[in-house]
Design a protein around this motif. Structure first.
Motif, mmCIF file in Angstrom:
data_model
loop_
_atom_site.group_PDB
_atom_site.id
_atom_site.type_symbol
_atom_site.label_atom_id
_atom_site.label_comp_id
_atom_site.label_asym_id
_atom_site.label_seq_id
_atom_site.Cartn_x
_atom_site.Cartn_y
_atom_site.Cartn_z
ATOM 1 N N UNK A 394 39.919 74.097 42.489
ATOM 2 C CA UNK A 394 38.727 74.756 43.010
ATOM 3 C C UNK A 394 38.529 76.139 42.390
ATOM 4 N N UNK A 395 39.585 76.659 41.782
ATOM 5 C CA UNK A 395 39.501 78.023 41.258
ATOM 6 C C UNK A 395 40.078 78.053 39.841
ATOM 7 N N UNK A 396 39.425 77.387 38.887
ATOM 8 C CA UNK A 396 40.040 77.207 37.571
ATOM 9 C C UNK A 396 40.273 78.512 36.820
ATOM 10 N N UNK A 397 39.494 79.559 37.120
ATOM 11 C CA UNK A 397 39.603 80.786 36.320
ATOM 12 C C UNK A 397 40.673 81.740 36.826
ATOM 13 N N UNK A 398 41.335 81.380 37.939
ATOM 14 C CA UNK A 398 42.343 82.280 38.499
ATOM 15 C C UNK A 398 43.681 81.562 38.528
ATOM 16 N N UNK A 399 44.738 82.234 38.091
ATOM 17 C CA UNK A 399 46.061 81.614 38.051
ATOM 18 C C UNK A 399 46.758 81.782 39.398
ATOM 19 N N UNK A 400 46.802 80.676 40.158
ATOM 20 C CA UNK A 400 47.387 80.741 41.498
ATOM 21 C C UNK A 400 48.873 80.425 41.494
ATOM 22 N N UNK A 401 49.453 80.186 40.304
ATOM 23 C CA UNK A 401 50.775 79.572 40.265
ATOM 24 C C UNK A 401 51.871 80.413 40.917
ATOM 25 N N UNK A 402 51.730 81.733 40.889
ATOM 26 C CA UNK A 402 52.818 82.547 41.441
ATOM 27 C C UNK A 402 52.699 82.753 42.953
ATOM 28 N N UNK A 403 51.641 82.211 43.574
ATOM 29 C CA UNK A 403 51.418 82.481 44.993
ATOM 30 C C UNK A 403 52.054 81.416 45.884
ATOM 31 N N UNK A 404 52.472 81.828 47.085
ATOM 32 C CA UNK A 404 52.922 80.817 48.038
ATOM 33 C C UNK A 404 51.701 80.238 48.768
ATOM 34 N N UNK A 405 51.955 79.187 49.562
ATOM 35 C CA UNK A 405 50.830 78.408 50.081
ATOM 36 C C UNK A 405 49.794 79.221 50.868
ATOM 37 N N UNK A 406 50.204 80.015 51.868
ATOM 38 C CA UNK A 406 49.159 80.737 52.607
ATOM 39 C C UNK A 406 48.347 81.676 51.717
ATOM 40 N N UNK A 407 49.002 82.282 50.715
ATOM 41 C CA UNK A 407 48.259 83.166 49.802
ATOM 42 C C UNK A 407 47.262 82.372 48.968
ATOM 43 N N UNK A 408 47.657 81.181 48.553
ATOM 44 C CA UNK A 408 46.725 80.340 47.780
ATOM 45 C C UNK A 408 45.515 79.962 48.620
ATOM 46 N N UNK A 409 45.803 79.562 49.869
ATOM 47 C CA UNK A 409 44.707 79.156 50.766
ATOM 48 C C UNK A 409 43.746 80.325 50.977
ATOM 49 N N UNK A 410 44.330 81.504 51.265
ATOM 50 C CA UNK A 410 43.489 82.672 51.518
ATOM 51 C C UNK A 410 42.692 83.021 50.261
ATOM 52 N N UNK A 411 43.356 82.987 49.108
ATOM 53 C CA UNK A 411 42.676 83.361 47.865
ATOM 54 C C UNK A 411 41.494 82.431 47.582
ATOM 55 N N UNK A 412 41.684 81.120 47.809
ATOM 56 C CA UNK A 412 40.586 80.174 47.569
ATOM 57 C C UNK A 412 39.437 80.409 48.541
ATOM 58 N N UNK A 413 39.770 80.646 49.817
ATOM 59 C CA UNK A 413 38.722 80.881 50.812
ATOM 60 C C UNK A 413 37.976 82.179 50.500
ATOM 61 N N UNK A 414 38.726 83.226 50.150
ATOM 62 C CA UNK A 414 38.105 84.522 49.857
ATOM 63 C C UNK A 414 37.205 84.404 48.621
ATOM 64 N N UNK A 415 37.698 83.679 47.596
ATOM 65 C CA UNK A 415 36.900 83.519 46.373
ATOM 66 C C UNK A 415 35.585 82.819 46.685
ATOM 67 N N UNK A 416 35.618 81.815 47.565
ATOM 68 C CA UNK A 416 34.378 81.117 47.919
ATOM 69 C C UNK A 416 33.447 82.057 48.692
ATOM 70 N N UNK A 417 34.017 82.846 49.618
ATOM 71 C CA UNK A 417 33.190 83.771 50.396
ATOM 72 C C UNK A 417 32.544 84.830 49.501
ATOM 73 N N UNK A 418 33.267 85.228 48.434
ATOM 74 C CA UNK A 418 32.726 86.248 47.519
ATOM 75 C C UNK A 418 31.555 85.715 46.707
ATOM 76 N N UNK A 419 31.496 84.385 46.558
ATOM 77 C CA UNK A 419 30.388 83.768 45.827
ATOM 78 C C UNK A 419 30.224 84.372 44.447
#
Lengths: 627, 96
Positions: A394-419
């Motif tokens: 869902x977020x191809x331009x951002x490297x989520x690999x170093x994040x743990x699960x809750x951080x990934x979830x939050x980052x994806x939700x925040x990125x969508x909210x930022x539009x």
């Protein structure tokens, strides 16, 4: 902002009570002593600012609670506040007895407080942050008085974590001097805050006035501060701006001054930038009290208040000549120094780049003449995320690999909210956008790795990497760093309703800070069952007109347990049939549905919830100019 | 090949496997082991580690291999690439 401090209470390395701390400061005694409740031989330091009389036994396990009850009782007894009193508690990793919020609710129960109960956990700046949020709730009229402060206790895990990070000093902590490194501390401190006018009207003795407060995030590294000091400078600058105090008018700064090479130099750079001059009266009490983590900010503020009452400022103990890139004379002596101080600043910084600052006045300041028009807040975006495997897609331009699960979830939700503003925020907008997170515990991955490293290698060699994620603010910190959100940053919890309460707090912050453009409010739940995933959602709030996106108008109201009807009435909504009525119970996640419904039908909707000790009501309104 | 040289190369391969395993299981480097090149930079645009991860790498290596790396092993120069980390380990093992 004109908020009065009408009471204070403290438990410190000098024992229970403000009188003990005041006397020790006057006499220039040091509070650091060898730790007794665990073996310190594997660590570079034996010292800490431990509270005497809590060396072992069952009291030790619940020390943070025990400290807080004593300090809270002292503060309330001095102020005797009326009406609904809220609790805003800052606490961090020393709390082993259940979650932060469970501690806050137990404390509110023990002290008989009936207002909202909010726990702030932004590591080392938790309690400074708690005072700021408490002042905001008062300014907004949500409550009559606030008991704000923090508590924390030294644990061996904390000792080992700082040791592995190379942050413990071999000798007693010597802020801005040598040797480098910090010494840990513990204790609790609380202040009672009231609106200045009301405190004066009821004849309460005002000890000091809070004029401004602010938050910011370096968004750079899990533990090291931004070496340019920009995060600290922005935070102090924003608090001064809100306080309507010119940088030149600041007479004293109580610095974070942990004694580490990274912090002291970065902080001094930030302070001189914010104040626009190369010297200012500055000191750090960490050489006296140690670094008390979640309680550090409020302990230092109370030490300053006690000294300022006698016309003095606290000293920086253990100072043996200045270190490079640090202030030359940070009151480097044993006893407080006489000084004329009217306006002063207290600032703290924390893991994951969180900063919190407060501006105080020793004298009453006339209320700002023109009643400020409260700015309108709009809901400008919404996002949600669930599952695990799909997140990176869902977020191809951002490297989520170093994040743990809750951080990934939050980052994806925040990125969508930022539009369209994201996913990675660029340019000036970075400083103007913040992140408020509602979460209840550190990530499961951090806890697992932390425990496993202790099991495998022993406590003294625990994983420093996992330790940095054992603060709940790590979840939001990793997201803020990745997406470039350098505005106000905090993590708060009120139990399961944290998302909506975070939304209310973020709205208050935006209403009171005209230098911030927007705040993304996120909440995250990580399921405890193995193999299960989790959910996060995020809402972008903006000051009307400050961002190129818009949406329905937002109004919020916070109240204590069982006062949902009161909160709803404040928004002009009818009382709920019962607190469990589905039509008024909701969370941040439900706001998504409400937003969608509003887009198709227009009009106005109210969502309320009463969970635990805090009730929260939210109204969304579509107006012709805000479709 | 000189048996001493082949033993050295074999030991280098073993340590490389340990380093790769730590990077993947402990430090969330999401790459297949064979895609972690011995010349990959640990920090920044390489494997994206930071100073805190570096501490974890050193401590985990010491634990697994049962040795103590010198204080100098924690400096940025020694932790430049996967290969320089392996050099540190082999340097300790060779020392009398």
């Amino acid at each position: 902002m004109r908020v009065a401090v009408t009471g204070l209470g403290v438990v410190s390395a000098f024992g229970v009570g403000a009188a003990a701390l005041r006397l020790a400061l006057q006499e220039g005694r040091g509070g650091l002593s060898p730790v007794r409740h665990f073996d310190t031989s594997p660590y570079p330091s034996r010292l800490a600012g431990s509270v005497p009389g809590f060396d072992g036994g069952p009291q030790r396990k619940n020390a943070a609670f025990e400290f807080a009850v004593r300090a809270g009782t002292e503060a309330l007894a001095q102020a005797r506040p009326r009406g609904s009193v809220a609790l805003v508690l800052g606490t961090s990793i020393g709390v082993t007895d259940g979650t932060h919020h469970a501690l806050a609710e137990r404390l509110a129960g023990a002290l008989g407080l009936t207002g909202p109960v909010i726990a702030i956990t932004t590591a080392c700046c938790s309690s400074n942050n708690a005072l700021g949020l408490g002042a905001e709730l008062l300014e907004a009229g949500d409550v009559d008085a606030v008991l704000a402060g923090g508590t924390d206790q030294i644990t061996e895990e904390m000792f080992a974590g700082f040791s592995m990070l190379g942050a413990l000093s071999a000798g007693p902590c010597a802020p801005f001097s040598l040797p480098t490194g910090t010494t840990l501390g513990e204790g609790a401190g609380f202040v009672v805050l009231e609106r200045a006018g009301e405190a004066a009207a009821r004849g309460a003795r005002t000890l000091s006035w809070v004029l401004g407060e602010a938050l910011s995030c370096d968004a750079m590294h899990e533990v090291a501060p931004d070496a340019t000091g920009r995060g600290v400078a922005r935070c102090v600058g924003s608090a001064l701006h809100q306080a309507q105090v010119a940088p030149a008018a600041v007479d004293y700064v109580n610095a974070h001054g942990t004694g580490t090479a990274h912090n002291d130099a970065a902080e001094w750079k930030g302070l001189t930038t914010a104040l626009g001059r190369d010297s200012v009266l500055v000191s750090s009490t960490k050489g006296t009290l140690g670094h008390a983590q979640g309680a550090a900010g409020v302990l230092e503020i109370i030490a300053s208040l006690l000294c300022l009452e006698d016309g003095r400022v606290p000293s920086t103990q253990n100072f043996a000549g200045p270190r490079n890139r640090c202030p030359g004379d940070p009151v480097g002596q044993a006893t407080p120094r006489a000084a004329t101080v009217q306006r002063w600043v207290a600032t703290n910084s924390a893991f994951w780049g969180a900063n919190a600052s407060l501006v105080f006045s020793t004298q009453e300041v006339p209320t700002a003449p023109a009643a400020r028009v409260r700015p309108r807040i709009v809901v400008a975006g919404f996002g949600s995320a669930a599952g695990t495997a799909e997140l990176q897609r869902t977020l191809p331009r951002v490297d989520l690999s170093a994040l743990d699960l809750p951080s990934r979830l939050v980052t994806c939700a925040v990125a969508e909210a930022l539009g369209g503003l994201g996913p990675v925020v660029k340019g000036e907008l970075r400083e103007g956008l913040g992140l408020f997170l509602g979460a209840v515990a550190p990530s499961r991955d951090a806890r697992t790795r932390f425990d496993a490293s202790i099991e495998e290698r022993g406590m003294a060699k625990l994983s420093a990497e996992a330790f940095t994620r054992m603060v709940t603010s790590a979840i939001g910190g990793a997201c803020a760093r990745l997406l470039g959100l350098r505005g106000p940053f905090t993590t708060l919890t009120s139990g399961f309703g944290s998302g909506l309460v975070a939304l209310a707090c973020a709205a208050r912050y935006l209403e009171l800070h005209d230098d911030v453009r927007g705040v993304v409010v996120a909440s995250v739940d990580e399921r405890e069952e193995p193999g299960a995933t989790g959910r996060a959602c995020a809402v972008l709030l903006a000051r009307e007109g400050a961002l190129p996106v818009t949406g329905p108008l937002l109004e919020v109201c916070l109240a204590g347990a069982g006062h949902l009807a009161q909160a709803l009435a404040a928004l002009g909504a009818p009382p709920p049939a019962s607190t469990d009525d589905a039509s008024v119970s909701g969370s941040l996640e439900r706001l998504g549905g409400v937003l969608q419904a509003l887009r198709s039908s227009g009009g106005s909707r109210v969502v309320g919830q009463s969970l635990g000790a805090t009730s929260c009501a939210v109204r969304l309104t579509c107006s012709p100019e805000n479709p | 090949m000189n048996p001493q040289t082949s033993a050295y190369l074999e030991r280098r391969r073993q340590v490389l496997a340990e380093v790769r395993d730590i990077l993947i299981t402990r430090l969330k480097v999401e790459r297949a082991p064979e895609h972690i090149d011995p010349d990959a930079f640990l920090f920044g645009t390489g494997l994206g580690l930071d100073s805190v991860d570096a501490v974890e790498l050193v401590v985990a290596l010491e634990q697994r291999l049962g040795l103590k790396l010198p204080e100098g092993a924690r400096t940025l120069r020694s932790l430049r690439t996967v290969g320089t980390v392996i050099d540190q380990v082999l340097g300790v093992e060779e020392a009398p």
